[in-house]
Design a protein around this motif. Structure first.
Motif, PDB file in Angstrom:
ATOM      1  N   LEU A 158       2.137   1.650  -3.575  1.00  0.00           N
ATOM      2  CA  LEU A 158       1.071   2.275  -4.431  1.00  0.00           C
ATOM      3  C   LEU A 158       0.919   3.726  -4.312  1.00  0.00           C
ATOM      4  N   LYS A 159       1.093   4.227  -2.976  1.00  0.00           N
ATOM      5  CA  LYS A 159       0.960   5.482  -2.565  1.00  0.00           C
ATOM      6  C   LYS A 159       2.175   6.540  -3.123  1.00  0.00           C
ATOM      7  N   ALA A 167       5.765   3.508 -11.949  1.00  0.00           N
ATOM      8  CA  ALA A 167       4.910   2.829 -12.001  1.00  0.00           C
ATOM      9  C   ALA A 167       5.259   1.338 -12.772  1.00  0.00           C
ATOM     10  N   ALA A 190       4.895   8.794 -11.427  1.00  0.00           N
ATOM     11  CA  ALA A 190       4.379   7.894 -12.356  1.00  0.00           C
ATOM     12  C   ALA A 190       5.334   7.071 -12.955  1.00  0.00           C
ATOM     13  N   GLN A 221       0.766  -1.132   0.127  1.00  0.00           N
ATOM     14  CA  GLN A 221      -0.153   0.039  -0.044  1.00  0.00           C
ATOM     15  C   GLN A 221       1.033   1.190   0.006  1.00  0.00           C
ATOM     16  N   GLU A 231       1.752   7.250  -6.862  1.00  0.00           N
ATOM     17  CA  GLU A 231       0.737   8.300  -7.257  1.00  0.00           C
ATOM     18  C   GLU A 231       1.479   9.557  -7.385  1.00  0.00           C
ATOM     19  N   ASP A 232       2.686   9.893  -6.626  1.00  0.00           N
ATOM     20  CA  ASP A 232       3.401  11.048  -6.792  1.00  0.00           C
ATOM     21  C   ASP A 232       4.471  10.957  -7.934  1.00  0.00           C
TER      22      ASP A 232
END
Length: 107
Positions: free
Chosen positions: A15-16, A25, A22, A12, A19-20
């Motif tokens: 994933l957070k 990813a 990409a 988690q 978010e900041d």
């Protein structure tokens, strides 16, 4: 159970973090695609072994091996998270050095 929770919490947080950023990813997707799928398979097998009424030696050995693997996976996820953060830390270090340099010029 504790290590499984650790993997979930770290996942988690990862994933957070993306978010900041990409750009991370793709790397995270590749990591999760392989490792999360494998961990899920192992945990399912562990659950099957838990249902074995005789709990024979081979079952016990397999369960212990799975437990150790999940422990290792938890540590690996924490290391992966730390490695992802290294890029952010480097950015902060560069920004700090630039600002310090600019401030010194004002003195």
């Amino acid at each position: 159970i504790e290590n499984t929770r650790g993997i979930i919490e770290t996942s988690q947080a990862i994933l957070k973090l993306i978010e900041d950023n990409a750009q991370l990813a793709k790397k995270v997707r590749k990591y999760f695609h392989y490792y999360v799928a494998e961990i899920i398979q192992l945990i399912k097998k562990y659950d099957e072994f838990e249902e074995d009424p005789l709990n024979i030696e081979n079952v016990q050995n397999s369960k212990e091996r799975i437990e150790q693997t999940v422990t290792n996976a938890n540590q690996s996820f924490l290391k992966f998270y730390n490695d992802l953060y290294e890029g952010k830390s480097m950015d902060v270090n560069v920004d700090s050095k630039v600002l310090d340099s600019m401030l010194k010029k004002l003195d």
